[in-house]
Write a protein that holds these residues in place. Structure first.
Motif, PDB file in Angstrom:
ATOM      1  N   LEU A   1      -7.324   0.984  -5.942  1.00 53.12           N
ATOM      2  CA  LEU A   1      -7.383   2.390  -5.563  1.00 53.12           C
ATOM      3  C   LEU A   1      -8.177   2.509  -4.276  1.00 53.12           C
ATOM      4  N   ARG A   2      -7.681   3.297  -3.324  1.00 49.89           N
ATOM      5  CA  ARG A   2      -8.354   3.506  -2.042  1.00 49.89           C
ATOM      6  C   ARG A   2      -8.557   4.992  -1.835  1.00 49.89           C
ATOM      7  N   PHE A   3      -9.792   5.393  -1.719  1.00 46.10           N
ATOM      8  CA  PHE A   3     -10.140   6.788  -1.477  1.00 46.10           C
ATOM      9  C   PHE A   3     -10.357   6.946   0.032  1.00 46.10           C
TER      10      PHE A   3
ATOM     11  N   ARG B   1       0.841  -1.190   0.000  1.00 47.91           N
ATOM     12  CA  ARG B   1       0.000   0.000   0.000  1.00 47.91           C
ATOM     13  C   ARG B   1       0.882   1.248   0.000  1.00 47.91           C
ATOM     14  N   PHE B   2       0.527   2.223  -0.825  1.00 46.44           N
ATOM     15  CA  PHE B   2       1.371   3.406  -0.983  1.00 46.44           C
ATOM     16  C   PHE B   2       0.501   4.624  -1.294  1.00 46.44           C
ATOM     17  N   PRO B   3       0.978   5.829  -0.956  1.00 44.88           N
ATOM     18  CA  PRO B   3       0.212   7.049  -1.243  1.00 44.88           C
ATOM     19  C   PRO B   3       0.367   7.450  -2.706  1.00 44.88           C
ATOM     20  N   MET B   4      -0.670   8.103  -3.241  1.00 45.61           N
ATOM     21  CA  MET B   4      -0.620   8.598  -4.614  1.00 45.61           C
ATOM     22  C   MET B   4      -0.836  10.105  -4.657  1.00 45.61           C
ATOM     23  N   TYR B   5      -1.979  10.550  -4.108  1.00 47.36           N
ATOM     24  CA  TYR B   5      -2.255  11.983  -4.120  1.00 47.36           C
ATOM     25  C   TYR B   5      -3.267  12.295  -3.029  1.00 47.36           C
ATOM     26  N   ARG B   6      -2.849  13.002  -2.018  1.00 51.85           N
ATOM     27  CA  ARG B   6      -3.707  13.402  -0.915  1.00 51.85           C
ATOM     28  C   ARG B   6      -4.499  12.216  -0.377  1.00 51.85           C
ATOM     29  N   PHE B   7      -5.830  12.207  -0.612  1.00 52.37           N
ATOM     30  CA  PHE B   7      -6.671  11.141  -0.063  1.00 52.37           C
ATOM     31  C   PHE B   7      -6.649   9.877  -0.920  1.00 52.37           C
ATOM     32  N   LEU B   8      -5.960   9.909  -2.059  1.00 56.30           N
ATOM     33  CA  LEU B   8      -5.943   8.757  -2.954  1.00 56.30           C
ATOM     34  C   LEU B   8      -4.708   7.900  -2.694  1.00 56.30           C
ATOM     35  N   HIS B   9      -4.930   6.621  -2.441  1.00 54.73           N
ATOM     36  CA  HIS B   9      -3.856   5.669  -2.180  1.00 54.73           C
ATOM     37  C   HIS B   9      -3.973   4.506  -3.159  1.00 54.73           C
ATOM     38  N   GLY B  10      -2.856   3.862  -3.413  1.00 55.20           N
ATOM     39  CA  GLY B  10      -2.843   2.725  -4.314  1.00 55.20           C
ATOM     40  C   GLY B  10      -2.396   1.459  -3.614  1.00 55.20           C
ATOM     41  N   ALA B  11      -2.608   0.316  -4.275  1.00 55.44           N
ATOM     42  CA  ALA B  11      -2.201  -0.971  -3.726  1.00 55.44           C
ATOM     43  C   ALA B  11      -1.920  -1.944  -4.860  1.00 55.44           C
ATOM     44  N   ILE B  12      -0.883  -2.745  -4.675  1.00 57.07           N
ATOM     45  CA  ILE B  12      -0.571  -3.859  -5.560  1.00 57.07           C
ATOM     46  C   ILE B  12      -0.661  -5.122  -4.710  1.00 57.07           C
ATOM     47  N   PHE B  13      -1.380  -6.125  -5.183  1.00 61.31           N
ATOM     48  CA  PHE B  13      -1.630  -7.279  -4.308  1.00 61.31           C
ATOM     49  C   PHE B  13      -1.577  -8.592  -5.083  1.00 61.31           C
ATOM     50  N   THR B  14      -1.383  -9.647  -4.314  1.00 57.53           N
ATOM     51  CA  THR B  14      -1.469 -11.024  -4.802  1.00 57.53           C
ATOM     52  C   THR B  14      -2.221 -11.840  -3.760  1.00 57.53           C
ATOM     53  N   ASP B  15      -3.209 -12.603  -4.193  1.00 52.58           N
ATOM     54  CA  ASP B  15      -4.005 -13.456  -3.314  1.00 52.58           C
ATOM     55  C   ASP B  15      -3.850 -14.910  -3.756  1.00 52.58           C
ATOM     56  N   ALA B  16      -3.864 -15.810  -2.783  1.00 56.56           N
ATOM     57  CA  ALA B  16      -3.756 -17.236  -3.103  1.00 56.56           C
ATOM     58  C   ALA B  16      -4.565 -18.038  -2.101  1.00 56.56           C
ATOM     59  N   GLY B  17      -5.157 -19.146  -2.560  1.00 56.48           N
ATOM     60  CA  GLY B  17      -5.912 -20.004  -1.644  1.00 56.48           C
ATOM     61  C   GLY B  17      -6.993 -20.778  -2.346  1.00 56.48           C
ATOM     62  N   ASN B  18      -7.834 -21.454  -1.559  1.00 55.94           N
ATOM     63  CA  ASN B  18      -8.945 -22.221  -2.093  1.00 55.94           C
ATOM     64  C   ASN B  18      -9.755 -22.767  -0.920  1.00 55.94           C
ATOM     65  N   ILE B  19     -10.858 -23.437  -1.243  1.00 55.58           N
ATOM     66  CA  ILE B  19     -11.634 -24.184  -0.265  1.00 55.58           C
ATOM     67  C   ILE B  19     -11.705 -25.631  -0.731  1.00 55.58           C
ATOM     68  N   TRP B  20     -11.977 -26.549   0.222  1.00 60.81           N
ATOM     69  CA  TRP B  20     -12.052 -27.969  -0.098  1.00 60.81           C
ATOM     70  C   TRP B  20     -13.165 -28.623   0.715  1.00 60.81           C
ATOM     71  N   MET B  21     -13.596 -29.792   0.266  1.00 56.88           N
ATOM     72  CA  MET B  21     -14.457 -30.668   1.044  1.00 56.88           C
ATOM     73  C   MET B  21     -13.567 -31.635   1.818  1.00 56.88           C
ATOM     74  N   LEU B  22     -14.053 -32.146   2.941  1.00 60.34           N
ATOM     75  CA  LEU B  22     -13.285 -33.112   3.720  1.00 60.34           C
ATOM     76  C   LEU B  22     -13.509 -34.549   3.259  1.00 60.34           C
TER      77      LEU B  22
END
Length: 634
Positions: free
Chosen positions: A585-587, A536-557
């Protein structure tokens, strides 16, 4: 160059009583022979000693009374350090001369609480006074509370007493004063708190004095009406809702908070057949009423003062009725819960709910019933039939996030809940009759029996005052048994959406390698694993940016004929991990954060084994999944 080290640490204290306290605490000192000279460390030690003395009655002691003298003329890159404790000085009016005084320890005398402070001198507003003896009594005299109020005493003395830790007869402690301020400020009926201490008598020969404490409490309005509006986006389907809320912040004159909420919402949802439109294109209607009573104490047969110092305790009763009219079914949910919440320390908190009861009644559409009957796994039908969920739940939370300081911290929340065990024990003990399908019912409704646990760990690494790196690892498992073949739909695990793996729409990922584009219904699992990394990083005043990676899943037992390849297998589950990346983008408007995240699939376990990894050369804008949300994802 080579740093200087401390050869000796000495103390120069002319006040014998003060010297006794300081010298017995040197084992906790931050400065000692052999360490490198560090001016910042000396300042930290000055603060530590000052705080220690102010917790032992030295009300007027401050850091300016500690002076460090350093002798560096040893010609060996060593220093001798002397901590000199200065005496307070008083100027004589008659002679103009300054004379030294002793540092006095102060005991608390009487405590005056103005329960309805109005920013006006007291002499202009006539008030009544209620005198209440404090719990601690000394042989020479009882110490008293003086409660000032106007017209009627709006909050009871025992309630205020429970949150006052400064006590008559005890020596002044700054930690007690700060804790008193914090606990009184946490009362919803309290708008602000002022605390003042005034010396009333001094005994220099004995080395102590007396302080009167004065506490001003400003009150918030007891009764408040408010309207809440919200917008939702569930997998691209928009919704809107509104709540009418009544709040009483002092229901029984003990700081109790009573809330009555009327809820209404409209949303767009997928449908297996024709659906009724309520307004515009909204085909889902939800209404409900919820009542909540919060008591600022633990409702237990024990003295409350024992808990309050550590805990900021509360007891909560909640009950409600919710009506949901969806395209494929109509659902009524009746709930009741009773539980406790308290803090163990400033970083650790606990929630224990011994009783939580959810009763769900479902009326399915003909199309939905036909679809369910066509499933090969009868366990899934149970998710959309009437069921009763009696719960006991415990949640532990740890967070060392500092206040007003951007410093690295961790957050951990772990919870466990079980359902149906007491009812099952009763049924088996008294040999109650089962249904033809072989399960027990209460009030004609089959009850759920399972154990479920969930953990969420987060690490926040600050790279600069306004940018940080957040790592999250979360997971959970739910095991149905006994009277249940499958978890209730509201207790299952789901993947995808604005707060999960953002490359997939909400509840559309999994389980495992399962793939069926024609099955548009929510995918539920009994095991959940997820990890996120976000910069997460600032861009301009109230506007912030983010670069992300998500990983995972769900399973049955266990194997499910309706979700082939959905069972968890420890030997190859890593191949079933879904991965998505994106930009957000985060306002940030301080009072709320509006978030827009765009994510695309990097690895899709629903594809054939050779095509798990997405070919980015064929990437198109339509491959981006947009997620709108309020607040940060974690």
């Amino acid at each position: 160059g080579v740093p200087y080290t401390l050869r000796q640490v000495n103390y120069s204290i002319r006040d014998d009583q003060l010297a006794e306290f300081v010298l017995k605490d040197t084992t906790n000192s931050l400065i000692r022979p052999g360490i490198n000279y560090d001016a910042y460390l000396l300042d930290d030690e000055r603060f530590r000693v000052t705080n220690f003395l102010r917790n032992n009655g030295y009300f007027y002691f401050n850091r300016n009374y500690i002076l460090y003298k350093v002798d560096s003329n040893l010609q060996s890159r060593q220093m001798d350090l002397t901590a000199e404790f200065l005496q307070p000085v008083e100027r004589q009016r008659e002679t103009g001369q300054s004379i030294e005084k002793k540092h006095l320890r102060y005991r608390i005398n009487n405590i005056t609480v103005n329960t309805d402070f109005r920013f006006m001198p007291d002499e202009y507003i006539p008030n009544d006074t209620l005198i209440v003896p404090q719990w601690i009594r000394y042989p020479e005299r009882p110490y008293k509370y003086y409660f000032l109020y106007y017209d009627n005493l709006r909050i009871t003395p025992p309630t205020i007493d429970r949150f006052i830790f400064t006590r008559g007869g005890r020596f002044y402690r700054i930690d007690d004063a700060n804790l008193t301020y914090s606990r009184l400020s946490n009362l919803a009926i309290t708008r602000f708190v002022n605390m003042n201490f005034t010396p009333v008598k001094e005994f220099p020969d004995e080395g102590y004095g007396l302080l009167d404490a004065h506490i001003d409490l400003g009150r918030n309005p007891a009764q408040v009406f408010s309207i809440e509006a919200e917008g939702t986006n569930t997998g691209g389907f928009l919704g809107m809702g509104a709540n009418l809320v009544y709040t009483n912040r002092n229901l029984l004159r003990g700081g109790e908070i009573f809330t009555l909420k009327l809820k209404g919402a409209l949303e767009m949802q997928r449908s297996l057949g024709e659906s009724t439109t309520f307004f515009l294109n909204f085909n889902t209607l939800e209404t409900g009423i919820e009542a909540r009573l919060n008591l600022p104490k633990l409702l237990l047969p024990r003295r409350q003062q024992r808990y309050a110092r550590y805990a900021a305790p509360s007891t909560t009763f909640t009950t409600g009725l919710n009506f949901q009219r969806r395209p494929d079914y109509t659902r009524y949910i009746l709930n009741f819960s009773f539980g406790y919440e308290w803090r163990e320390t400033i970083t650790k908190s606990h929630v224990f709910i011994p009783v939580q009861l959810n009763s769900v009644r479902i009326f399915r559409s003909d199309e939905f019933t036909k679809w369910l009957q066509g499933l090969r796994d009868p366990r899934l039908i149970y998710q959309y039939t009437n069921h009763l969920v009696p719960l006991t739940r415990y949640v532990f939370t740890y967070s060392n996030q500092p206040l007003r300081i951007n410093r690295d911290f961790v957050f951990l929340r772990a919870g466990i809940e079980s359902s149906g065990n007491i009812l099952s024990l009763f049924d088996q003990t008294f040999h109650r009759a089962q249904t033809e399908q072989g399960f027990y019912t209460w009030l004609g409704i089959r009850y759920a029996q399972f154990v479920r646990t969930e953990t969420d760990f987060r690490y926040y690494k600050f790279l600069s005052p306004k940018s940080n790196l957040v790592f999250r690892l979360a997971g959970g498992i739910g095991v149905p048994y006994g009277n249940s073949d499958v978890l209730p739909v509201e207790k299952g695990f789901y993947a995808g959406g604005a707060n999960g793996i953002r490359g997939w729409e909400i509840r559309s990922l999994g389980p495992g390698n399962y793939s069926n584009p024609e099955n548009l219904f929510e995918k539920m699992g009994e095991l959940w694993l997820e990890s996120n990394l976000e910069y997460r990083f600032p861009m301009y005043r109230f506007l912030h940016g983010a670069i992300f990676t998500d990983a995972g899943n769900i399973w049955m037992l266990s194997e499910s004929p309706d979700f082939p390849d959905g069972k968890f297998d420890a030997s190859n589950f890593h191949q079933q991990i879904a991965i998505s990346s994106g930009f957000g983008l985060r306002f940030d408007f301080s009072f709320f954060v509006f978030r827009l995240d765009g994510a695309f699939k990097v690895k899709d376990p629903a594809k054939s084994p050779g095509d798990y990894w997405v070919d980015m050369t064929k990437f198109q804008l339509r491959d981006i999944t947009l997620n709108f949300a309020i607040g940060y994802p974690f």
